[in-house]
Design a protein around this motif. Structure first.
Motif: not given
Length: 186
Positions: A46-51, A55-64, A127-131
């Motif tokens: 869910d956090i990856i989807t929101i990230s 706007p912004g890089p995925i890793a930074i959004n996920a960290a936030t 693959f992990s997200l698909l699973q």
């Protein structure tokens, strides 16, 4: 103590994540889900989807998002700083080296050699997200009973529309969200 754990975890993520946001997802998953158990795999997805939708890089959004989930606003700040600090230091150092030695073919060889690794990291993350999407209860031995068929149809439909019509991914995500929301209330 949690702030130090967040900082050190996201420094590791920022330090060892080559190839952009998607390539860093396995590292984030390892730290956040596997090692520290701050999130479940579903929460991580869910956090990856929101990230991806913000706007912004995925890793930074996920960290936030992880930081705010674990330790509030201060946690978000600490995790975000931890994620970007190694990149800032490395880029400063590499820019000095690259400027000094940019004419050498050795530099091109190093950068070219990193490409297959980045592709493998993105594939593992996908693959992990698909699973996590189609097998929300993967602990049971009856895999076919646990499959989320709605997610499978949405994934296949989204891939088809993206490939055939070259539709903007934002519209695909919005449409899939509306369909899933509509099915939730049925």
């Amino acid at each position: 103590m949690i702030y130090i754990q967040l900082l050190l975890s996201f420094i590791q993520i920022g330090l060892f994540s080559f190839g952009g946001g998607y390539a860093s997802l396995p590292f984030i998953q390892n730290q956040v889900v596997t090692k520290h158990h701050w999130l479940t795999m579903k929460e991580f997805a869910d956090i990856i989807t929101i990230s991806q939708t913000t706007p912004g890089p995925i890793a930074i959004n996920a960290a936030t998002f992880v930081g705010i989930n674990v330790a509030g606003i201060k946690g978000a700040i600490v995790a975000t700083i931890g994620c970007v600090l190694p990149s800032i230091i490395i880029i400063l150092f590499l820019s000095i080296l690259y400027y000094k030695y940019r004419g050498l073919s050795f530099m091109d060889g190093i950068l070219y050699g990193l490409r297959p690794t980045v592709i493998a990291l993105i594939a593992i993350s996908g693959f992990s997200l698909l699973q996590a999407s189609v097998l929300p209860n993967s602990s049971n031995t009856h895999i076919l009973q646990n499959l989320d068929y709605v997610s499978i149809v949405l994934i296949v439909g989204a891939l088809y529309i993206l490939r055939k019509y070259k539709t903007n991914p934002i519209y695909i995500m919005l449409g899939a969200g509306i369909i899933r929301l509509g099915l939730y209330f049925i």
